[in-house]
Design a protein around this motif. Structure first.
Motif, PDB file in Angstrom:
ATOM      1  N   LEU A   1       5.640  -4.803   4.074  1.00  0.00           N
ATOM      2  CA  LEU A   1       5.579  -4.029   5.060  1.00  0.00           C
ATOM      3  C   LEU A   1       4.285  -4.471   6.041  1.00  0.00           C
ATOM      4  O   LEU A   1       4.633  -4.595   7.336  1.00  0.00           O
ATOM      5  CB  LEU A   1       5.140  -2.433   4.807  1.00  0.00           C
ATOM      6  CG  LEU A   1       5.108  -1.652   5.962  1.00  0.00           C
ATOM      7  CD1 LEU A   1       6.493  -1.484   6.683  1.00  0.00           C
ATOM      8  CD2 LEU A   1       4.760  -0.176   5.235  1.00  0.00           C
ATOM      9  N   ALA A   2       3.347  -4.931   5.456  1.00  0.00           N
ATOM     10  CA  ALA A   2       2.285  -5.431   6.146  1.00  0.00           C
ATOM     11  C   ALA A   2       2.706  -6.679   6.989  1.00  0.00           C
ATOM     12  O   ALA A   2       2.235  -6.766   8.020  1.00  0.00           O
ATOM     13  CB  ALA A   2       0.908  -5.621   5.421  1.00  0.00           C
TER      14      ALA A   2
ATOM     15  N   ASN B   1       4.902  -5.870   9.759  1.00  0.00           N
ATOM     16  CA  ASN B   1       4.240  -5.115  10.905  1.00  0.00           C
ATOM     17  C   ASN B   1       3.500  -6.490  11.729  1.00  0.00           C
ATOM     18  O   ASN B   1       3.404  -6.450  12.761  1.00  0.00           O
ATOM     19  CB  ASN B   1       3.331  -4.223  10.390  1.00  0.00           C
ATOM     20  CG  ASN B   1       4.001  -2.667  10.131  1.00  0.00           C
ATOM     21  OD1 ASN B   1       4.941  -2.646  10.644  1.00  0.00           O
ATOM     22  ND2 ASN B   1       3.352  -2.072   9.486  1.00  0.00           N
TER      23      ASN B   1
ATOM     24  N   ALA C   1       5.687  -1.148  -5.825  1.00  0.00           N
ATOM     25  CA  ALA C   1       4.888  -0.563  -4.535  1.00  0.00           C
ATOM     26  C   ALA C   1       4.042  -1.468  -3.930  1.00  0.00           C
ATOM     27  O   ALA C   1       4.195  -1.512  -2.763  1.00  0.00           O
ATOM     28  CB  ALA C   1       4.124   0.748  -5.101  1.00  0.00           C
ATOM     29  N   ASP C   2       3.154  -2.152  -4.682  1.00  0.00           N
ATOM     30  CA  ASP C   2       2.437  -3.216  -4.015  1.00  0.00           C
ATOM     31  C   ASP C   2       3.042  -4.396  -3.208  1.00  0.00           C
ATOM     32  O   ASP C   2       2.383  -4.748  -2.146  1.00  0.00           O
ATOM     33  CB  ASP C   2       1.444  -3.663  -5.122  1.00  0.00           C
ATOM     34  CG  ASP C   2       0.187  -2.853  -5.579  1.00  0.00           C
ATOM     35  OD1 ASP C   2       0.188  -1.901  -5.099  1.00  0.00           O
ATOM     36  OD2 ASP C   2      -0.267  -3.531  -6.690  1.00  0.00           O
ATOM     37  N   ASP C   3       4.249  -4.897  -3.778  1.00  0.00           N
ATOM     38  CA  ASP C   3       5.127  -5.871  -3.272  1.00  0.00           C
ATOM     39  C   ASP C   3       5.620  -5.213  -1.890  1.00  0.00           C
ATOM     40  O   ASP C   3       5.521  -5.903  -0.860  1.00  0.00           O
ATOM     41  CB  ASP C   3       6.017  -6.280  -4.097  1.00  0.00           C
ATOM     42  CG  ASP C   3       5.616  -7.283  -5.377  1.00  0.00           C
ATOM     43  OD1 ASP C   3       4.691  -7.705  -5.074  1.00  0.00           O
ATOM     44  OD2 ASP C   3       6.082  -7.341  -6.178  1.00  0.00           O
TER      45      ASP C   3
ATOM     46  N   GLU D   1       4.358  -2.822  -0.068  1.00  0.00           N
ATOM     47  CA  GLU D   1       3.220  -2.656   1.005  1.00  0.00           C
ATOM     48  C   GLU D   1       2.906  -4.289   1.451  1.00  0.00           C
ATOM     49  O   GLU D   1       2.674  -4.167   2.714  1.00  0.00           O
ATOM     50  CB  GLU D   1       1.860  -2.068   0.262  1.00  0.00           C
ATOM     51  CG  GLU D   1       1.427  -0.859   0.861  1.00  0.00           C
ATOM     52  CD  GLU D   1       0.349  -0.416  -0.026  1.00  0.00           C
ATOM     53  OE1 GLU D   1      -0.863  -1.126  -0.072  1.00  0.00           O
ATOM     54  OE2 GLU D   1       0.426   0.494  -0.797  1.00  0.00           O
ATOM     55  N   GLN D   2       2.941  -5.021   0.743  1.00  0.00           N
ATOM     56  CA  GLN D   2       2.719  -6.431   1.439  1.00  0.00           C
ATOM     57  C   GLN D   2       3.734  -6.777   2.210  1.00  0.00           C
ATOM     58  O   GLN D   2       3.487  -7.258   3.260  1.00  0.00           O
ATOM     59  CB  GLN D   2       2.504  -7.323   0.035  1.00  0.00           C
ATOM     60  CG  GLN D   2       1.943  -8.877   0.687  1.00  0.00           C
ATOM     61  CD  GLN D   2       2.055  -9.734  -0.583  1.00  0.00           C
ATOM     62  OE1 GLN D   2       2.471  -9.507  -1.750  1.00  0.00           O
ATOM     63  NE2 GLN D   2       1.315 -10.992  -0.411  1.00  0.00           N
TER      64      GLN D   2
ATOM     65  N   LYS E   1       4.178   0.097  -9.954  1.00  0.00           N
ATOM     66  CA  LYS E   1       3.003  -0.229  -9.166  1.00  0.00           C
ATOM     67  C   LYS E   1       3.295  -1.523  -8.501  1.00  0.00           C
ATOM     68  O   LYS E   1       2.757  -1.747  -7.541  1.00  0.00           O
ATOM     69  CB  LYS E   1       1.770   0.038 -10.088  1.00  0.00           C
ATOM     70  CG  LYS E   1       0.484  -0.513  -9.107  1.00  0.00           C
ATOM     71  CD  LYS E   1      -0.775   0.069 -10.038  1.00  0.00           C
ATOM     72  CE  LYS E   1      -1.902  -0.322  -9.187  1.00  0.00           C
ATOM     73  NZ  LYS E   1      -1.944  -0.694  -7.685  1.00  0.00           N
TER      74      LYS E   1
END
Length: 150
Positions: free
Chosen positions: A41-42, A45, A34-36, A38-39, A31
């Motif tokens: 990726l944000a 972007n 996955a959070d890292d 996601e961060q 988890k």
């Protein structure tokens, strides 16, 4: 129940607890990863969006100064054609040598002031270079203000 059965049950409970602990720890680590991700990726972007905005702004700035430079060169070409055709003249602050004798109380027989052909070409070359450099410096100043100092 015998003592041996109790030991087996206790061992099974300990093993079950250990397996649950390992699975929970593994799930927590996944988890966090996955959070890292996601961060990251944000952030990627947001960086891409910022770069696209900057590229669009630079393209607009480039188009503006390219048009300004083309307009200035066209205006200078028009002036040069006008002077070459004789419709316009360059005003020169000069004194002209007399072609003949001077008449008392008169201006004499002086030729009209005029630049030599090479001086006229040099004049227009210098004007073109001044316009070009002025537009380039303006472009670079705006680029620094709008892109580098953000």
């Amino acid at each position: 129940m015998t003592a041996r059965a109790w030991v087996v049950i206790l061992i099974e409970l300990l093993l079950s607890g250990l397996i649950i602990f390992i699975l929970y720890t593994s799930a927590s680590a996944e988890k966090k990863r996955a959070d890292d991700a996601e961060q990251s990726l944000a952030l990627a972007n947001a960086t891409i969006k910022d770069m696209q905005t900057r590229q669009r702004d630079v393209a607009a700035l480039d188009a503006k100064y390219t048009k300004d430079l083309a307009d200035a060169k066209k205006q200078l070409d028009d002036l040069q054609r006008c002077v070459s055709s004789g419709k316009c003249g360059l005003h020169v602050n000069a004194k002209c040598p007399a072609n003949g004798t001077t008449v008392p109380g008169g201006m004499g027989d002086a030729s009209s002031p005029r630049l030599t052909d090479s001086a006229e070409r040099d004049y227009f070359t210098l004007r073109e270079r001044i316009v070009t450099v002025t537009k380039q410096v303006g472009y670079l100043q705006d680029y620094i203000k709008e892109q580098c100092l953000k």
